[in-house]
Design a protein around this motif. Sequence first.
Motif, mmCIF file in Angstrom:
data_model
loop_
_atom_site.group_PDB
_atom_site.id
_atom_site.type_symbol
_atom_site.label_atom_id
_atom_site.label_comp_id
_atom_site.label_asym_id
_atom_site.label_seq_id
_atom_site.Cartn_x
_atom_site.Cartn_y
_atom_site.Cartn_z
ATOM 1 N N GLN A 182 0.847 -1.184 0.000
ATOM 2 C CA GLN A 182 0.000 0.000 0.000
ATOM 3 C C GLN A 182 0.886 1.238 0.000
ATOM 4 O OE1 GLN A 182 -3.335 -0.479 0.080
ATOM 5 N NE2 GLN A 182 -3.985 1.662 0.114
ATOM 6 N N THR A 183 0.689 2.162 -0.917
ATOM 7 C CA THR A 183 1.534 3.355 -1.030
ATOM 8 C C THR A 183 0.666 4.590 -1.151
ATOM 9 O OG1 THR A 183 1.663 3.165 -3.433
ATOM 10 C CG2 THR A 183 3.377 2.049 -2.151
ATOM 11 N N ASN A 184 1.291 5.736 -0.962
ATOM 12 C CA ASN A 184 0.566 6.990 -1.134
ATOM 13 C C ASN A 184 0.730 7.503 -2.562
ATOM 14 O OD1 ASN A 184 3.160 8.196 -1.262
ATOM 15 N ND2 ASN A 184 3.190 8.413 0.981
ATOM 16 N N SER A 185 0.067 8.597 -2.866
ATOM 17 C CA SER A 185 0.082 9.143 -4.224
ATOM 18 C C SER A 185 1.468 9.618 -4.641
ATOM 19 C CB SER A 185 -0.914 10.298 -4.327
ATOM 20 O OG SER A 185 -0.596 11.327 -3.403
ATOM 21 N N LYS A 186 2.266 10.068 -3.697
ATOM 22 C CA LYS A 186 3.604 10.543 -4.027
ATOM 23 C C LYS A 186 4.466 9.411 -4.556
ATOM 24 C CE LYS A 186 7.593 12.945 -2.094
ATOM 25 N NZ LYS A 186 8.179 13.583 -0.884
ATOM 26 N N VAL A 187 4.409 8.263 -3.890
ATOM 27 C CA VAL A 187 5.189 7.097 -4.337
ATOM 28 C C VAL A 187 4.687 6.623 -5.694
ATOM 29 C CG1 VAL A 187 5.802 4.698 -3.821
ATOM 30 C CG2 VAL A 187 5.721 6.405 -1.978
#
Length: 345
Positions: free
Chosen positions: A183-188
């Motif tokens: 699970q990652t954020n939009s930046k990654v």
Amino acid sequence: MPNSLVSVSTALKNPEFLNAVTLIASDIASCRFKNFPPYIKILDIPNNLISSYNFWQSAYAQLLLTGNSYLLISRDKNNLPIKLEQIPTSQVQINLSDDSQELTYTINFDDNRHNIEVPSSEMIHLRLMCTGEGDNALNRFVGVSPLESLANTLRVTDNSDRLTLKQLEKAILPSNIITLPIQTNSKVKDEVRNEFEAQYTGDNAGSTIVMDNSATLSQLQINADVAKFLNAIDADAGRIATAFGIPASYLSPNKSDNQSNVSQIQSLYVNSLTRYIDPIVSELRMKLQLPTLELDINQAIDRDGSQLINNIAKLTAGQTPVLTQQQALNLLTKRGVFTEDELKI
């Protein structure tokens, strides 16, 4: 005068319809007038503002689009016709006398001439089929355009095009999908996408893609229903060809006719042109008093002379040929297939 069920500007946005009008008008404009002395200039150079070909092409296009085409005759002091002026259909009003014996035309010019009324003898009125239907007596003198029979077809095509565009807009999705195992954020996600595009687009487009175990790459395919819409874009070409009476293959390369023989299809097209040529020639004969006037269609259907060569070859073959060699050469020279200099040894 009756109004077309579909505006001309709307119809011309349809490529098959525009192709049909351009094809027929251009081919008839390529025909040469024959047997028209002493009015050589008025037919070869009908107007000094536009070339002869473009003048007749425009007049015939107006005939196909509205069913009518108006050419005002200008005469010299000796009452001989010297010039033709094309009048837009929107500027012409037809008047029938109370006893139905005289026809006049009121022209609403948009220049300093304003409004004038001319007798029928001074107006060349090219018209397609006059049905005479309806309560208006003028319907006997007003032509009908093939455009009127295509009202529903053009509306269906317009709605189909809008639906296709909507489907395409919804189908425009990214072609590649990169799946990350965590699970990652939009930046990654942005960093992964930008790094991938930097390595495999631009100058690196088409290079081998190397992925590690931390991500997987997959691709999206366009919806099959969208592909069906794209294949149906020229579905109405057959109806438009039918309305104009020409083979469908002349309008769309994807359309095939029942006749596989090219010469048969071309013969059908030539016969179709006569339905437009005959009313044109008939009106010119009447208004210019040229009973033997003709339009030579050979220039339109046999530009390179191949058909003439094939016909001559048949007529000069065998033990008892219909034509001699010299007669064959004379025919080819007259049609411009060969020049006299080319035949000299």
